[in-house]
Design a protein around this motif. Structure first.
Motif, mmCIF file in Angstrom:
data_model
loop_
_atom_site.group_PDB
_atom_site.id
_atom_site.type_symbol
_atom_site.label_atom_id
_atom_site.label_comp_id
_atom_site.label_asym_id
_atom_site.label_seq_id
_atom_site.Cartn_x
_atom_site.Cartn_y
_atom_site.Cartn_z
ATOM 1 N N LYS A 287 -5.564 -3.925 18.333
ATOM 2 C CA LYS A 287 -4.649 -3.796 17.232
ATOM 3 C C LYS A 287 -5.104 -3.225 16.092
ATOM 4 O O LYS A 287 -5.791 -3.883 15.257
ATOM 5 N N THR A 288 -4.960 -1.772 15.961
ATOM 6 C CA THR A 288 -5.477 -1.479 14.829
ATOM 7 C C THR A 288 -4.715 -1.548 13.460
ATOM 8 O O THR A 288 -3.525 -1.373 13.424
ATOM 9 N N THR A 289 -5.611 -2.066 12.662
ATOM 10 C CA THR A 289 -4.948 -2.799 11.124
ATOM 11 C C THR A 289 -5.433 -1.790 9.820
ATOM 12 O O THR A 289 -4.826 -2.025 9.073
ATOM 13 N N TYR A 290 -6.453 -1.075 10.187
ATOM 14 C CA TYR A 290 -7.051 -0.340 8.937
ATOM 15 C C TYR A 290 -7.625 1.046 9.340
ATOM 16 O O TYR A 290 -8.056 1.204 10.495
ATOM 17 N N ALA B 119 3.355 -6.745 1.052
ATOM 18 C CA ALA B 119 4.882 -6.671 0.366
ATOM 19 C C ALA B 119 5.481 -5.643 1.148
ATOM 20 O O ALA B 119 6.741 -5.833 1.494
ATOM 21 N N GLY B 120 4.914 -4.565 1.458
ATOM 22 C CA GLY B 120 5.592 -3.506 2.386
ATOM 23 C C GLY B 120 5.927 -4.094 3.713
ATOM 24 O O GLY B 120 7.022 -3.785 4.112
ATOM 25 N N LEU B 121 5.282 -4.604 4.415
ATOM 26 C CA LEU B 121 5.308 -5.425 5.563
ATOM 27 C C LEU B 121 6.452 -6.321 5.548
ATOM 28 O O LEU B 121 7.601 -6.281 6.395
ATOM 29 N N LEU B 122 6.462 -6.963 4.608
ATOM 30 C CA LEU B 122 7.841 -8.081 4.301
ATOM 31 C C LEU B 122 9.120 -7.474 3.905
ATOM 32 O O LEU B 122 10.190 -8.039 4.450
ATOM 33 N N ASN C 85 0.173 0.902 15.211
ATOM 34 C CA ASN C 85 -0.366 -0.641 15.248
ATOM 35 C C ASN C 85 -0.355 -0.762 13.727
ATOM 36 O O ASN C 85 0.146 -1.908 13.192
ATOM 37 N N TYR C 86 -0.982 0.261 12.792
ATOM 38 C CA TYR C 86 -0.993 -0.161 11.466
ATOM 39 C C TYR C 86 0.034 -0.310 10.780
ATOM 40 O O TYR C 86 0.251 -0.827 9.616
ATOM 41 N N LEU C 87 1.233 0.400 11.203
ATOM 42 C CA LEU C 87 2.623 0.134 10.818
ATOM 43 C C LEU C 87 3.380 -1.152 11.402
ATOM 44 O O LEU C 87 4.445 -1.477 10.825
ATOM 45 N N GLY C 88 2.694 -1.824 12.288
ATOM 46 C CA GLY C 88 3.286 -2.849 12.714
ATOM 47 C C GLY C 88 4.274 -2.748 13.970
ATOM 48 O O GLY C 88 5.232 -3.513 13.990
ATOM 49 N N SER D 198 8.076 3.272 19.734
ATOM 50 C CA SER D 198 9.078 2.942 18.452
ATOM 51 C C SER D 198 8.480 4.155 17.429
ATOM 52 O O SER D 198 9.596 4.716 16.870
ATOM 53 N N LEU D 199 7.295 4.206 17.005
ATOM 54 C CA LEU D 199 6.908 4.951 16.157
ATOM 55 C C LEU D 199 7.239 6.591 16.614
ATOM 56 O O LEU D 199 7.887 7.242 15.679
#
Lengths: 212, 212
Positions: free
Chosen positions: A87-90, A160-163, A193-196, A201-202
């Motif tokens: 899961k790529t996060t960065y 904040a963006g994710l929420l 992944n980065y976008l969650g 879906s992307l």
DNA sequence: TCAAAACGATAACAAAAGATAAGAAAAACG
DNA sequence: CGTTTTTCTTATCTTTTGTTATCGTTTTGA
């Protein structure tokens, strides 16, 4: 949303000969806080150039990390392993401060892995050694404080963006803030992944966003 | 997932008489880094007790924040205003370090509002004044560095949860880590915001999770 | 250069979440 | 107290996402 994988040290770093990159690093540190000549000489003696081939790992899950680096050239991704799934996060790009920083701070095995997405050239230093050496240096403590605060600000903004934003809004923000074409060179499922969200879906969101 | 609204300074803080709470704060700081007597005296002279009634605001969106506090008693929530809608992103409980920290750091107007969820007693100090006073204090710089690093770690963990877990998993983690009954006293739609979902959705998840 | 692997778009279906509204229960407050 | 507001659940409907699979295309690497 901003790519907050790392701290951008200085935009010009990659446009100058390698030989003077250390000095640019120095100027960068000095921008945060005055950094005495003798401190700098000591730090310089611990800086190293390190190169990675594409797919090489800079940090690995389960292993204690100790190296911190500035990306001189290339790009990398950071991911967690979740039930065998990555899961790529960065993402880290040129001039980012980079590393499994939390593992360096805690001394515990890293939860994350950092992999080179392209061939990379890095300016590396050993965290614990340098940090011990500078334990009583006001300049170093201030510098590290600003780094941590800067990192926290980026994380807060991302959280904040994710929420608060929908995946589509996050994607729109991402491409809006992407002056370069760098995102287009990154495999889409990493960006997903980065976008969650999932890669499928992307793909749908991209269809929605770009068609009209 | 952990409630990472603030930095937990010390669990016992609220169980001792107010008169000695400053000393407990001191011991806490000392745990991070040695804090010389004269530094402490200077800090002490800037600490104040502040009380809030339920619904009072500690920080307000659009206003520059300058106060940092330790929650001595009570609880608060932090929220963004999004198209007139409040989006709760944090909770602060007893012994948390609390404040619109980013606004303090940048000197810019705050994006967030902090509201008391109950009557509160806080130990407050003015950030810019104290920070200027301690600009050349090694102990203070180390302390602030550790605070920022601690904060970044919490944010990173929370972000990882938002990226990798489903809302139901996040809810399960939240109640699993909730030794106290404190969450039950918080209005559910605030918790829903915190988890990044709608109140209706949280209600359904609770139904799913608790029924069997 | 060529076979294998990785990648991205798309479709079909299931599962989950958002939006909205209605109603009951609880809390707040005069 | 009793009234008003807030809070929570439930139901319905729509939208979105996740899952799985297929199918070209591109990239990789021997």
């Amino acid at each position: 949303m901003v790519l907050t994988g790392g701290i951008i040290l200085r935009a010009e770093l990659n446009s100058v000969p390698m030989s003077s990159s250390f000095n640019i690093l120095r100027k960068t540190i000095t921008r945060f806080t005055p950094f005495p000549e003798e401190d700098w000489e000591m730090l310089l003696s611990h800086l190293q150039i390190k190169t990675l081939k594409k797919h090489d790992l800079f940090a690995q899950e389960g292993k204690r990390a100790n190296e911190v680096a500035v990306v001189f050239e290339g790009m990398l991704r950071q991911f967690y392993l979740n039930d065998g799934e990555e899961k790529t996060t960065y993402f880290y790009f040129e001039n980012h401060l980079m590393g499994a920083y939390i593992s360096c701070l805690t001394g515990k095995p890293s939860d994350i892995t950092i992999e080179a997405l392209s061939d990379c050239t890095l300016i590396v230093f050993p965290y614990d050694k340098v940090n011990q050496l500078f334990a009583e240096s006001l300049a170093w403590q201030k510098f590290c404080r600003y780094l941590a605060e800067y990192l926290a600000m980026g994380l807060e903004e991302r959280m904040a963006g994710l929420l608060m934003l929908t995946p589509e809004e996050r994607y729109r923000d991402l491409i809006a803030g992407n002056k370069t074409k760098i995102l287009e060179r990154i495999p889409q499922h990493y960006v997903a992944n980065y976008l969650g969200i999932t890669p499928v879906s992307l793909s749908r969101i991209r269809n929605r966003v770009h068609k009209k």
